[in-house]
Scaffold this motif. Structure first.
Motif, PDB file in Angstrom:
ATOM      1  N   ARG A 103      40.982  72.918  17.507  1.00 24.18           N
ATOM      2  CA  ARG A 103      39.431  72.838  17.538  1.00 24.18           C
ATOM      3  C   ARG A 103      38.702  73.911  17.496  1.00 24.18           C
ATOM      4  NH1 ARG A 103      37.518  68.494  21.170  1.00 24.18           N
ATOM      5  NH2 ARG A 103      35.784  68.598  19.528  1.00 24.18           N
ATOM      6  N   ARG A 110      37.727  66.620  16.278  1.00 27.07           N
ATOM      7  CA  ARG A 110      38.749  66.182  17.416  1.00 27.07           C
ATOM      8  C   ARG A 110      39.366  65.387  17.124  1.00 27.07           C
ATOM      9  NH1 ARG A 110      38.039  65.035  22.827  1.00 27.07           N
ATOM     10  NH2 ARG A 110      38.226  63.166  23.488  1.00 27.07           N
ATOM     11  N   ALA A 113      42.521  67.328  15.308  1.00 20.92           N
ATOM     12  CA  ALA A 113      42.885  68.149  16.119  1.00 20.92           C
ATOM     13  C   ALA A 113      43.398  67.281  16.715  1.00 20.92           C
ATOM     14  CB  ALA A 113      42.127  68.984  17.538  1.00 20.92           C
TER      15      ALA A 113
END
Ligand SMILES: Nc1ncnc2c1ncn2[C@@H]1O[C@H](COP(=O)(O)OP(=O)(O)OP(=O)(O)O)[C@@H](O)[C@H]1O
Ligand SMILES: [Mg+2]
Length: 241
Positions: A103, A110, A113
């Motif tokens: 990230r 988000r 990841a």
């Protein structure tokens, strides 16, 4: 590939690497063995630019690690490194620990990841521990978390420094299994280890370090089972008996 050419490294007046030459091919597992203080950890730190060098060159996929204009942050994305001690962030869950660098450094969303982090936790056998904080994991699990964190950056190379030596014996196997799995996936690895049996079984080549030089380098089985150098023989006798 990683090319190490006549590398010299000193701490003050103490020369700890005295002209190291090595090249590591894609897909190879190179194990580094040798006595305490022989320079194994220092070499790993030089490869990913954590330490300066006083002579020679280290070239990673054509990039000279110690050239003034080398971007070490970019280079280090290629080089995953896992140490003996665990280094996860205590306030983050296992999943968040693995997702953090992608990230922050790779600017992944988000969602992406976390999805990838879940895959990497599954890969190291920690799928069921995603929501645990590191303090709730065993030593072996924390080491596998460290491996998952390194893999999340999709490195081309993995450097391991004594990743099992702080572990209780019954936890060593699960971490070595992860290393074997990585080897089978074709990962190029440099593994500093005191585990001579692991080096023999899983290493393609073994380099024996002695007082800042590579005293012997060859196919893993040959170096461990039938060393050519007397100093290698003596070292193996000490650690195997
Ligand atoms: N940051 C440092 N400052 C000064 N000396 C250092 C530093 N790091 C390592 N050394 C010295 O360099 C030498 C090589 O250390 P290194 O940690 O590379 O050995 P090693 O082969 O990894 O040993 P071990 O098997 O005990 O981990 C040692 O004499 C050590 O004391
Ligand atoms: Mg060391």
């Amino acid at each position: 590939m990683i090319e190490i050419e006549n590398v010299r490294k000193s701490f003050g007046t103490l020369e700890v690497l005295k002209g190291i030459n090595l090249s590591i091919e894609k897909g190879e597992v190179l194990c580094l063995i040798g006595g305490s203080g022989s320079g194994k950890s220092t070499l790993l730190q030089c490869i990913n630019g954590l330490q300066s060098i006083q002579g020679g060159n280290i070239i990673v996929d054509g990039t000279n690690v110690h050239a003034r204009d080398t971007n070490l942050n970019t280079l280090r994305q290629k080089l995953g490194i896992v140490f003996q001690q665990y280094n996860a962030f205590p306030h983050l869950t296992a999943l968040e620990n693995v997702a953090l660098a992608p990230r922050v450094v790779k600017k992944q969303s988000r969602r992406d990841a976390l999805d990838l982090a879940r895959e990497h936790l599954d890969y190291v056998g920690l799928g069921s521990k995603a929501d645990m904080k590191p303090s709730g994991l065993s030593g072996g699990q924390q080491q596998r978390l460290a491996i998952a964190r390194a893999l999340a950056m999709k490195p081309a190379y993995m450097l391991f420094d004594e990743v099992t030596s702080a572990l209780d014996p019954e936890l060593v196997g699960e971490v070595l299994d992860t290393l074997r799995k990585l080897k089978e996936s074709g990962m190029t690895m440099i593994v500093v280890t005191h585990d001579v049996a692991f080096a023999r079984e899983s290493g393609d080549r073994v380099a024996f370090f002695d007082q800042g030089v590579i005293c012997e380098l060859g196919p893993a089985r040959q170096v461990i089972n039938d060393p050519k150098e007397e100093r290698t023989r003596q070292f193996l006798q000490r650690v195997l008996h």
